[in-house]
Design an enzyme around this catalytic site. Sequence first.
Site: not given
Ligand SMILES: Cc1ncc(COP(=O)(O)O)c(C=O)c1O
Length: 387
Positions: A176, A204, A235
């Site tokens: 991320s 992502h 996203k």
């Molecule tokens: C790699 C990754 N996994 C999980 C999440 C969590 O997802 P969410 O924002 O839908 O809770 C994120 C970002 O927020 C992320 O960047």
Amino acid sequence: MELIADRLNEIKKQKMYRVLTYLNAPQGPRTIIDGREVLLLASNSYLGLCNDERLKAAAIKAIHEYGVGSGGSRLTTGSYQLHRELELALARFKGTEAALVFNTGYMANLGAVAALADKSWVVFSDELNHASIIDGCKLSGAKIVIYKHCHMGDLYQKLKEFQGYPSLIVTDGVFSMDGDIAPLEDIVQIANQFGALIMVDDAHATGVLGANGGGTVELFGLKDRIDIQMGTLSKALASEGGYIAGRQCLIDYLRNRARSFIFTTALSPATIAVALAALDIVEKEPARRKVLLENTQWLCSRLKEAGLQIHENKTPIIPIIIGEAERALQFSQILLAKGIFIPAIRPPTVPPGTSRLRLTLMATHSYEDLNYALEKIIEAARELEII
Ligand SMILES: Cc1ncc(COP(=O)(O)O)c(C=O)c1O
């Protein structure tokens, strides 16, 4: 409370104090912050769908049909026909037998890792994995073995050391904060040698990578080799929520054991309807992915030519590495004054000494937007004597 105030002061002293930025318009290439129009280079809405008319219509239709709140947890009264349709659509999209929707991507990782592994297990986790994976590992009680970022030699050695234990390798598909892609083919090969399960977080990559937007697992053609595919609806899909896709027995197990699935009120019908409609767009409009990746390559190479420290990724995440937290913050503030929003990312989100601007693109950014961004980023970098 004095103790808390002391801790807060310490955070401020370290230049790690965080505040919120409030938007006052939809999330598009341009939005309104503090009453001013700014070019937004910070959204995870990679396909530019947050203000898409079809998605807004899907939400409104769902509200008319089902009302607003979901009224209960998924296992009591909160599961609507729409939840079932979305889970079937996700399983088809990811090429798996089944899928289960959680309220956030964070909760999907937390609940799945904690439910799958227990203290008799070893979880091998990339050092740059998302916080939700790290928290899931901690909650599971398993032995946690961190391997060096995308370092297959290190992963191999560590698996060898713990041979014989039930084990899980867990990795972000696209990281991320760095935007690089995990070497999934190598991970599969190593996992097979040691009989380890593999879990990939494609938060992502979903909608962005792979011919149909299926993510890194589709990109590498590994859908039958990855045991647990995690993703988020928040996203590229421009909604909210997360999911796990995999074998039917995995999904049946998580429905019974994942605490972050069980003990919370279900997502609202409108949220689910948006994700369903977005999945359809992801599959039918591959041109969005093409433009997004072309734009990314164009901007990456121009920024690199200008002398900035850029990782040239094949994803729309462009980290501009600065180093010190305070300088990264200054860079972001100068850009905001010039009408561009790119947040500074500081520890603990990234390792100390690697504070950065995390620039992200959307498929809806125009050529003019990119040129403006390039000009102003170079200007700001010169003002700070970064280049
Ligand atoms: C790699 C990754 N996994 C999980 C999440 C969590 O997802 P969410 O924002 O839908 O809770 C994120 C970002 O927020 C992320 O960047």
